[in-house]
Design an enzyme around this catalytic site. Sequence first.
Site, PDB file in Angstrom:
ATOM      1  N   ARG A  41       0.826  -1.222   0.000  1.00  0.00           N
ATOM      2  CA  ARG A  41       0.000   0.000   0.000  1.00  0.00           C
ATOM      3  C   ARG A  41       0.853   1.263   0.000  1.00  0.00           C
ATOM      4  O   ARG A  41       0.459   2.272  -0.588  1.00  0.00           O
ATOM      5  CB  ARG A  41      -0.949  -0.014   1.194  1.00  0.00           C
ATOM      6  CG  ARG A  41      -2.091  -0.978   0.957  1.00  0.00           C
ATOM      7  CD  ARG A  41      -3.134  -0.898   2.022  1.00  0.00           C
ATOM      8  NE  ARG A  41      -4.315  -1.630   1.621  1.00  0.00           N
ATOM      9  CZ  ARG A  41      -5.099  -2.303   2.455  1.00  0.00           C
ATOM     10  NH1 ARG A  41      -4.818  -2.331   3.757  1.00  0.00           N
ATOM     11  NH2 ARG A  41      -6.151  -2.936   2.005  1.00  0.00           N
ATOM     12  N   LYS A 201     -20.643 -16.352  -0.782  1.00  0.00           N
ATOM     13  CA  LYS A 201     -22.099 -16.223  -0.713  1.00  0.00           C
ATOM     14  C   LYS A 201     -22.659 -15.410  -1.872  1.00  0.00           C
ATOM     15  O   LYS A 201     -22.182 -14.333  -2.186  1.00  0.00           O
ATOM     16  CB  LYS A 201     -22.488 -15.561   0.613  1.00  0.00           C
ATOM     17  CG  LYS A 201     -22.134 -16.412   1.810  1.00  0.00           C
ATOM     18  CD  LYS A 201     -22.431 -15.698   3.112  1.00  0.00           C
ATOM     19  CE  LYS A 201     -23.926 -15.721   3.423  1.00  0.00           C
ATOM     20  NZ  LYS A 201     -24.197 -15.048   4.722  1.00  0.00           N
ATOM     21  N   GLY A 354     -10.989  -8.271  -2.087  1.00  0.00           N
ATOM     22  CA  GLY A 354      -9.822  -8.513  -1.244  1.00  0.00           C
ATOM     23  C   GLY A 354      -9.238  -9.907  -1.427  1.00  0.00           C
ATOM     24  O   GLY A 354      -8.043 -10.069  -1.686  1.00  0.00           O
ATOM     25  N   GLY A 377     -13.764  -3.800  -0.012  1.00  0.00           N
ATOM     26  CA  GLY A 377     -15.154  -3.339   0.063  1.00  0.00           C
ATOM     27  C   GLY A 377     -15.462  -2.259  -0.958  1.00  0.00           C
ATOM     28  O   GLY A 377     -16.522  -2.264  -1.597  1.00  0.00           O
TER      29      GLY A 377
END
Length: 397
Positions: A41, A201, A354, A377
């Site tokens: 990062r 999911k 992610g 996200g």
Amino acid sequence: MSEPGIGKKTVRDVDVKGKRVLVRADLNVPLENGAVTDDTRIRESLPTIQYLLHRGAKVIVCSHLGRPKGRDESLSLAPVAGRLGNLLDREVLFVDDCIGPEVEQAVARMSPSQVLLLENLRFHAEEEQNDPEFATQLAANADLFVNDAFGSAHRAHASTEGVTHYLPAVAGFLMEKEVRYLSALVANPPKPFAVVIGGAKVSTKIAAIDHLLPKLDMLFLGGGMANTFLKAVGIDVGSSLVEDDQVETARRIVAEARTQGAAVHFPVDVVAADRFAADAHVTTVPVGQVPHGYMILDIGPQTVQRYGAALQSAKAVVWNGPMGVFEMEKFARGSFGIARAIAGLKATTVVGGGETAAVVARAGVENEFTHVSTGGGASLEMLEGRELPGVAALQDA
Ligand code: ADP
Ligand code: MG
């Protein structure tokens, strides 16, 4: 293909010489005993910081780190200042707060082309509350705001949204790249456009599939979420993870895709296990022949091969969600196989999510993609077509 514009001003559109520029970066790196264990990062933040330095700006960098409850020295950004300095090959000044008189004095002493890193924004609860007074104090030490923290752009915090009410606000290069590939490209993709969706999911993916559906020409299903789709088309998936309340939705998506002439690709073979465990007993079978009591934990080799072949014609590919439980070796082959297949394409290839980014990194092919999103996200919200508060707040181009 020319690169799609993002509709927002970037650092290229403003004069920064001699200006005090507050850069919101995402320096939320993993630390162990005060040492940075993965500086990805920090590296991703370099192009914007270097650009500003070369143009004579006074660069004031801020970020959050972890989830401190108030001041917590174990989550100080001080170790990041050292690593950032090494990577920039110049001194990085550090102050142990992000607002207040100490910051004011440090900024007053800065010369053009110097870098100052502020302490963890989340040492103040007002950051996540998007408190206007706190945002005013952050803005007080700068002339211009640059948001490069894509991974935090889906949150309206003081340093991502609040501060834009008090300073002219533009995008950094990482932010620009993320928005370009996750929003602009997806809005107007080169065709044929393929979407590969996996993950655990289906309920967490519906909004993204619905948003992408009108544009896509091929939909490839994998991961635990494919089980619900398999059940929707009448295939027995044994003891696999299925969301029964989503079967109707899955059926609707397949019908809509076919109505618009898009191809929906289902796994033809699967890796099934007698338990959800690394040392489970495993069998690879045609889909629909999962033994009683077994659960599907990966796509099989035939499926990898077929998906890889069908993807050859794609001009753009977006992939979100691993094809199996890649964290366990026995169920990682499907995800790695698809990673390599997409990496080898002559197409615009984009990865969001992610865990999917982790798959691509572990397969060692991250440099062979057009873009691997740094935001988990935030990237999924982007694929859902939502405007992120940290992006919306930037000046329109
Ligand atoms: P991303 O973070 O890239 O958006 P998700 O969070 O949606 O991806 O999904 C990642 C998780 O999905 C992984 O932890 C993986 O173990 C899990 N998963 C993939 N396939 C299956 C499966 N067949 N059964 C259960 N879990 C699965
Ligand atoms: Mg995830």
